[in-house]
Design a protein around this motif. Sequence first.
Motif, PDB file in Angstrom:
ATOM      1  N   LYS A 130       0.826  -1.215   0.000  1.00 30.43           N
ATOM      2  CA  LYS A 130       0.000   0.000   0.000  1.00 30.43           C
ATOM      3  C   LYS A 130       0.863   1.269   0.000  1.00 30.43           C
ATOM      4  CE  LYS A 130      -4.159  -1.925   0.446  1.00 30.43           C
ATOM      5  NZ  LYS A 130      -5.226  -1.737  -0.549  1.00 30.43           N
ATOM      6  N   GLN A 133       2.264   2.145  -3.301  1.00 34.30           N
ATOM      7  CA  GLN A 133       1.270   2.726  -4.214  1.00 34.30           C
ATOM      8  C   GLN A 133       0.998   4.199  -3.891  1.00 34.30           C
ATOM      9  OE1 GLN A 133      -2.196   0.244  -4.002  1.00 34.30           O
ATOM     10  NE2 GLN A 133      -1.164  -1.569  -4.839  1.00 34.30           N
ATOM     11  N   SER A 134       0.797   4.507  -2.597  1.00 36.13           N
ATOM     12  CA  SER A 134       0.401   5.878  -2.215  1.00 36.13           C
ATOM     13  C   SER A 134       1.580   6.772  -1.895  1.00 36.13           C
ATOM     14  CB  SER A 134      -0.543   5.844  -0.998  1.00 36.13           C
ATOM     15  OG  SER A 134       0.124   5.252   0.118  1.00 36.13           O
ATOM     16  N   GLU A 136       2.674   7.574   0.994  1.00 30.72           N
ATOM     17  CA  GLU A 136       2.559   8.060   2.371  1.00 30.72           C
ATOM     18  C   GLU A 136       1.338   7.431   3.022  1.00 30.72           C
ATOM     19  OE1 GLU A 136       2.543  12.337   4.698  1.00 30.72           O
ATOM     20  OE2 GLU A 136       1.255  12.061   2.956  1.00 30.72           O
ATOM     21  N   MET A 137       1.497   7.042   4.261  1.00 31.59           N
ATOM     22  CA  MET A 137       0.385   6.463   5.014  1.00 31.59           C
ATOM     23  C   MET A 137       0.532   6.868   6.474  1.00 31.59           C
ATOM     24  SD  MET A 137      -0.185   2.613   3.504  1.00 31.59           S
ATOM     25  CE  MET A 137      -1.786   2.501   4.251  1.00 31.59           C
ATOM     26  N   ASP A 141      -4.801   5.628   9.100  1.00 33.70           N
ATOM     27  CA  ASP A 141      -5.271   4.934   7.894  1.00 33.70           C
ATOM     28  C   ASP A 141      -5.174   3.428   8.066  1.00 33.70           C
ATOM     29  OD1 ASP A 141      -5.661   7.414   6.758  1.00 33.70           O
ATOM     30  OD2 ASP A 141      -3.673   7.459   5.814  1.00 33.70           O
ATOM     31  N   TYR A 179       6.452   7.229   5.099  1.00 27.58           N
ATOM     32  CA  TYR A 179       6.515   7.640   3.706  1.00 27.58           C
ATOM     33  C   TYR A 179       7.694   6.951   3.036  1.00 27.58           C
ATOM     34  CZ  TYR A 179      10.361  10.563   5.328  1.00 27.58           C
ATOM     35  OH  TYR A 179      11.532  10.993   5.876  1.00 27.58           O
ATOM     36  N   TYR A 183       8.487   9.271  -2.799  1.00 27.69           N
ATOM     37  CA  TYR A 183       7.340  10.180  -2.626  1.00 27.69           C
ATOM     38  C   TYR A 183       7.816  11.589  -2.265  1.00 27.69           C
ATOM     39  CZ  TYR A 183       3.170  12.267  -0.583  1.00 27.69           C
ATOM     40  OH  TYR A 183       2.140  13.112  -0.269  1.00 27.69           O
TER      41      TYR A 183
END
Length: 763
Positions: A130, A133-134, A136-137, A141, A179, A183
């Motif tokens: 995940k 893909q993003s 940062e989390m 979340d 992160y 990113y």
Amino acid sequence: MGSEWDEIKRLAADFQKIQLSSTLQKLSERNCVEIVALLSEKGLLDIIFTTDGKEYITPEHLEREINDELYVHDGRVNLVELSKILNVDLSKIEVAANSIAAKDKSVHYTLGQLISEDYISRIAVEINEKLAQSGEMSISDLTILFDLPSDFLQHHVVEKHIGRTIRGRQYPSNPRIIYTQSYILRCKSKIRGALAGITRPIAISTILQQIKIHERIFHSIIDEISPPGTVVTKTSQYIPNIYAKSQTDWVNSFYSQNGYLEYVAISQLGISDTKQFIKKQFPNEKILFLKRFAVGPKLTDLTVVTAIQECGSTNSYVDLSTILPSVMTEEDIDELYNNLISPTTQNNFVFLDGVVFSKEYLNELMGLCRETVVANAKQSVDAGKFQQYLAEKQLSTNKSSVADTESMEKMDKREERRKKASHGKVGGGTQGRETKTKSTKKHARGGDKSFKNSDDEDQPQKKNKLTPLELLSSEEIEKAIFDKLEDEGLSHLVERIASTFYPSLNQLALNTAQTLYEASSHTQRRQTHAALQEKLNILFVDMRLYERGLKVFNADVQQQLLKYLLKTLGTDICNEVFLYVASECNLNAKSTNLNSDQRDKICLECSPEYKSALIELNKSISGASVDDFLTAAENAIKDCGMIIKKIDKKKDKALIVEHKEKLHQQLSEASDPAIILHLVALKLFTVATNLILHASGRHVSHILQYLQPSLSKEQNDVLLKFHDLVLKVLNKNEEDDTSASEELETVQKEVVDMALKFEKQAA
């Protein structure tokens, strides 16, 4: 090996034999339950009942079954589901789960769930996917994604696998956010590109909304990319360097050309703290900061100060609005003048609506009003208006002094009462010891705000100040100075200048009126003093002669005549003295015919030097002796600075003759029967007794009765008849009115002839 196998075969045969053999006694199901229950109560058997109570298991077996179910559920199982699957009470399941978690470090018990390390490893792998893909989390979340506590995910998942399974980093300022490095690089590129394209101030929130980057990332990496501008944290704005340079160039150019800066104009450039910006931009300039402007020395020292100094040296005026920027209002010019010119220097000028006047110029302007001032002052003195103002002023002052005296007396009495209340009395019921008594003064209770302390009632009321007399109006001042100001183009300031100088010019008019009044009143006062002194001497002589005449009557009539004499001539003397004192003390006497209350009021308000003598004089009018009255009158007149002439008996005879001639003349001219009767009685009395008498019409009958021995029978009969006819006509009996009037005319002629020709008979 063969022997062992033989042994096994033999045991198997014995076991089969036992199974095939039948027992002599069998146990029922109830007995088995009771036996198991008894063993469990005595602690000889540790078992766990199933939910339906038909089966028993040991705790070890329950733990093995829980581990088996944890494996079957891929490393995460809910205890509520285990209770249903294993048919065991939830409390027993929780005990067994805690025991498993305590024994096995790879198993975690949290929020009613058992979680194995295998499951955590799989979560870490999924988080890594995940995050890739993003970019940062956050822990919040992950909490929503995996339905696990945030602390469990933070400590047992992220922190254990970060940098290994989870290829990412934690923010130093906020470790709950992870992160990837790629990113961060993408965010730097976006921010750098966005800031490079900005040419005017813009809100940071607008930038972040366009590039879709969180604010915390922006502020954490903005210093690393060296932006071509400045981030203003206070206003959350980004100002590019090119825009700041254009601001500075505009401000410098405008200030160098005009010598001032307007805060509103600078604010429109996007500068929030304008004063601080100006101080930073011009650190070596002596700038004056006003409410709406910042003014430099080019405008203050070289323009305003120089113009005002020239105005003072030439005794003229200067309109500051003509030399200052047009954007400055009257309030701005007023503020600039007050901040620029010291109070000492301001004393030499008058500032009105943006125009600075020198004192000399205004004095010359006010000289145009002096003729009007003198004329109005003279007119007020001639009309008596100024004298009335002085009397009202004196009355107001006396009232204030009386009120202060009464207030002090009340305070003294109150203090005396307090002292008496605070100190005890000696003797009596406490064996002669001194005791203290409590005050019985009532106090307000229950929040009664209407209660008033007696001390409050004793407070002196506010004194009403007498408004100054207006001898010169603002309209007259405006009329006198209008032409000169109109020639100078300052006609719009006529009203302001008139209102400014009205108090001083009106005071000048009052001072002029005071001077004129003192000059005229000094001469008039001397004349009045001499005339009044002569008049009082004449009245004194008349009273002594009248007193000698009334003493020939009996006691009752004599007392009546005495009261009438004091009521008439005594009141005249008394009023003359009181009116003179009122004039000397500038008191307002409402009329010349004063009553007793009005005289008492003058006694209260006059100067102390007159007070005691006037009080005695006012009391003596109601007395029973002419001598006492004349003595009191003489004392009062002496206090007024007048002289009463000594008694000259040689002149009494001449005064009596003069009085007789006046009666003779009045009798010759009179036509009213009642007046004729009165004059006849007085004329006959004066001739018969060689004395004069002061009597009213009601005393005529007593006079005629006294004259009977001095008249013949025919004369007495005629007088008596005339007296009765006069009374008859005065009573107005309509039936006899016509006949009585005709008869009265006949008798009246006879009486008048007799009185005019009457002579005293020789003894």
